[in-house]
Design an enzyme around this catalytic site. Sequence first.
Site, PDB file in Angstrom:
ATOM      1  N   HIS A 155       0.817  -1.225   0.000  1.00  0.00           N
ATOM      2  CA  HIS A 155       0.000   0.000   0.000  1.00  0.00           C
ATOM      3  C   HIS A 155       0.842   1.262   0.000  1.00  0.00           C
ATOM      4  O   HIS A 155       0.358   2.332  -0.347  1.00  0.00           O
ATOM      5  CB  HIS A 155      -0.934  -0.005   1.216  1.00  0.00           C
ATOM      6  CG  HIS A 155      -2.025  -1.017   1.088  1.00  0.00           C
ATOM      7  ND1 HIS A 155      -3.295  -0.682   0.683  1.00  0.00           N
ATOM      8  CD2 HIS A 155      -2.031  -2.357   1.249  1.00  0.00           C
ATOM      9  CE1 HIS A 155      -4.041  -1.786   0.633  1.00  0.00           C
ATOM     10  NE2 HIS A 155      -3.294  -2.820   0.967  1.00  0.00           N
ATOM     11  N   ASP A 361       3.332   9.442  -0.633  1.00  0.00           N
ATOM     12  CA  ASP A 361       2.168   8.645  -0.241  1.00  0.00           C
ATOM     13  C   ASP A 361       1.965   7.534  -1.256  1.00  0.00           C
ATOM     14  O   ASP A 361       2.121   7.764  -2.461  1.00  0.00           O
ATOM     15  CB  ASP A 361       0.914   9.548  -0.228  1.00  0.00           C
ATOM     16  CG  ASP A 361      -0.026   9.211   0.923  1.00  0.00           C
ATOM     17  OD1 ASP A 361      -0.057   8.038   1.349  1.00  0.00           O
ATOM     18  OD2 ASP A 361      -0.733  10.120   1.390  1.00  0.00           O
TER      19      ASP A 361
HETATM   20  P1  ADQ Z   1      -3.109   5.985   4.962  1.00  0.00           P
HETATM   21  O1  ADQ Z   1      -1.711   6.490   5.104  1.00  0.00           O
HETATM   22  O2  ADQ Z   1      -3.836   5.764   6.227  1.00  0.00           O
HETATM   23  O3  ADQ Z   1      -3.177   4.654   4.087  1.00  0.00           O
HETATM   24  P2  ADQ Z   1      -5.114   7.322   3.111  1.00  0.00           P
HETATM   25  O4  ADQ Z   1      -4.998   6.657   1.801  1.00  0.00           O
HETATM   26  O5  ADQ Z   1      -5.308   8.781   2.944  1.00  0.00           O
HETATM   27  O6  ADQ Z   1      -3.851   7.158   4.073  1.00  0.00           O
HETATM   28  O7  ADQ Z   1      -6.353   6.642   3.845  1.00  0.00           O
HETATM   29  C1  ADQ Z   1      -6.807   7.087   5.045  1.00  0.00           C
HETATM   30  C2  ADQ Z   1      -8.263   6.763   5.297  1.00  0.00           C
HETATM   31  O8  ADQ Z   1      -8.525   7.271   6.603  1.00  0.00           O
HETATM   32  C3  ADQ Z   1      -9.225   7.456   4.336  1.00  0.00           C
HETATM   33  O9  ADQ Z   1     -10.342   6.664   4.124  1.00  0.00           O
HETATM   34  C4  ADQ Z   1      -9.593   8.742   5.099  1.00  0.00           C
HETATM   35  O10 ADQ Z   1     -10.901   9.237   4.867  1.00  0.00           O
HETATM   36  C5  ADQ Z   1      -9.456   8.340   6.548  1.00  0.00           C
HETATM   37  N1  ADQ Z   1      -8.964   9.498   7.321  1.00  0.00           N
HETATM   38  C6  ADQ Z   1      -7.851  10.232   7.084  1.00  0.00           C
HETATM   39  N2  ADQ Z   1      -7.754  11.220   7.996  1.00  0.00           N
HETATM   40  C7  ADQ Z   1      -8.813  11.126   8.794  1.00  0.00           C
HETATM   41  C8  ADQ Z   1      -9.257  11.865   9.931  1.00  0.00           C
HETATM   42  N3  ADQ Z   1      -8.580  12.902  10.388  1.00  0.00           N
HETATM   43  N4  ADQ Z   1     -10.401  11.465  10.513  1.00  0.00           N
HETATM   44  C9  ADQ Z   1     -11.083  10.408  10.033  1.00  0.00           C
HETATM   45  N5  ADQ Z   1     -10.717   9.661   8.985  1.00  0.00           N
HETATM   46  C10 ADQ Z   1      -9.585  10.015   8.374  1.00  0.00           C
HETATM   47  C11 ADQ Z   1      -2.222   3.792   3.437  1.00  0.00           C
HETATM   48  C12 ADQ Z   1      -1.226   4.466   2.489  1.00  0.00           C
HETATM   49  C13 ADQ Z   1      -1.966   5.263   1.437  1.00  0.00           C
HETATM   50  C14 ADQ Z   1      -2.940   4.358   0.676  1.00  0.00           C
HETATM   51  C15 ADQ Z   1      -3.800   3.576   1.666  1.00  0.00           C
HETATM   52  C16 ADQ Z   1      -4.657   2.549   0.947  1.00  0.00           C
HETATM   53  O11 ADQ Z   1      -0.328   5.290   3.211  1.00  0.00           O
HETATM   54  O12 ADQ Z   1      -1.074   5.882   0.524  1.00  0.00           O
HETATM   55  O13 ADQ Z   1      -3.760   5.156  -0.152  1.00  0.00           O
HETATM   56  O14 ADQ Z   1      -3.023   2.900   2.625  1.00  0.00           O
HETATM   57  O15 ADQ Z   1      -3.873   1.772   0.081  1.00  0.00           O
END
Ligand code: ADQ
Length: 455
Positions: A155, A361
């Site tokens: 990921h 990311d």
């Molecule tokens: P993350 O680093 O956790 O994931 P992201 O892809 O943005 O980052 O996913 C986060 C999830 O958590 C999203 O569904 C988002 O809505 C939720 N979220 C983020 N901030 C929040 C907050 N403050 N309050 C509530 N919910 C929140 C890892 C990798 C990413 C990759 C994903 C999936 O780092 O690059 O996209 O896995 O593969």
Amino acid sequence: MARLVIVSNRVPDVADSGPRAGGLAVGLADALVPGSLWFGWSGQRVAQRSDEIHTATEDGITYATIDLAEDDYRSYYLGFSNATLWPLFHMMPSLVSFDNAGYNAYRDVNEQFARTLATLIAPDDLIWIHDYQLLGLAEALRQLGVGNRIGFFLHIPFPAPALFDLLPPAEELLHGLLAHDVVGFQTEQDRGHFLGAMYQRGISLQGNDAWHEGRRLHSMVTPIGVDVDAFNRLAVRAVRRVEARRVVESLAGRALMISADRLDYTKGLPARFDAYGRFLSRFPEQLRRISFLQVAAPSREEVDQYKALRDELDYKAGAINGEYSDFDWVPLRYMTRAAGRGVLAGMFRISRIGLVTPLRDGMNLVAMEYIAAQDPLNPGVLILSRFAGAATLLPEALLVNPYDVDQMAEAINTAMLMTLEERQERHVALLERIRTHDATAYCRSFVAVLSQAEG
Ligand code: ADQ
């Protein structure tokens, strides 16, 4: 059809009746058909390592979990996974700390996962392992004689080969990956880095396949996505709720700019705050016309770098508000807690700008959720880091370098001034792109390729 077995470090808590927040559960929804098994850590810590498996079933899906020993939690999870692999794979070598004890615990926990999982699988099961905490699991399964088809999806980014090479156990980890039939990456760059690292170690390559001791490892690019319609429905419903109305009222006609992230140094919050400060100083005509809401969910708080980040952001937020606030205007609202998915979706929909500027990311689902949440008649503008995997799929966003504070300040100004017509044009294109690369496409393409692997 073969049964699908998903393995990830954390398994969602079935007892928790709240919505399944977080990328993985949402991204995998399509693959999790009744009959599937999801295996991993329960989230519980116990004094001694224990192979006891807990099972629960919900909607026909079995969730099987083990607890982690307290020492393993520190060394495997906080240590090697999150203080070594996480910063290194995000290409931030100065933040990496390494010690052998952490790596040994990492291997031990991967072996513990293999030992316990092996008791649950049938010969035809397709095993799909997720993410950087489990790089050694397939090899440990093979050592136990598991001959199933095994896939792996990373990921987070795969680092440039020269950086990967900094890892003391680089060679071992790379060899461990050869135990899979298929490995999947978010972007072409990640796959290129991975194949480059293999090449440097003398592994023979043929196109996108690596060959080792008569076994073929196929590599593929299959970006994760979101369920566009489900998120849109959530957003439409949320804006009718009283919380959203209260926010709209509090804005008093000002444009809302929103960011939502885990509180993580890869997400680029300090430079983002600097960019907002720069925007306010360089474009004084915009003062009082904008309100920036940063929702930052605390994460891995026991790791030192995360504590330092929190202090830095407290200071920067205070400085911005101290300098620019007025009696009836606070330029920055900074919340260090997670918001519910529905609340977040509503905030995305009522905002004029979504500011997503990670330094690095794997993909970034917030960027896609922001697009999914918009009202097509009056869409907001997405400002997106070039170094998020999502940038490769979303060229109609305003792409920025997250290290370039001036460029980000200018992009905020551009977004503030953008005509409705241009916002709509960009939104139509972006919506089409997240529909093409949605969660269903992600799961189906990976599972289809894994099913066809020779095993
Ligand atoms: P993350 O680093 O956790 O994931 P992201 O892809 O943005 O980052 O996913 C986060 C999830 O958590 C999203 O569904 C988002 O809505 C939720 N979220 C983020 N901030 C929040 C907050 N403050 N309050 C509530 N919910 C929140 C890892 C990798 C990413 C990759 C994903 C999936 O780092 O690059 O996209 O896995 O593969």
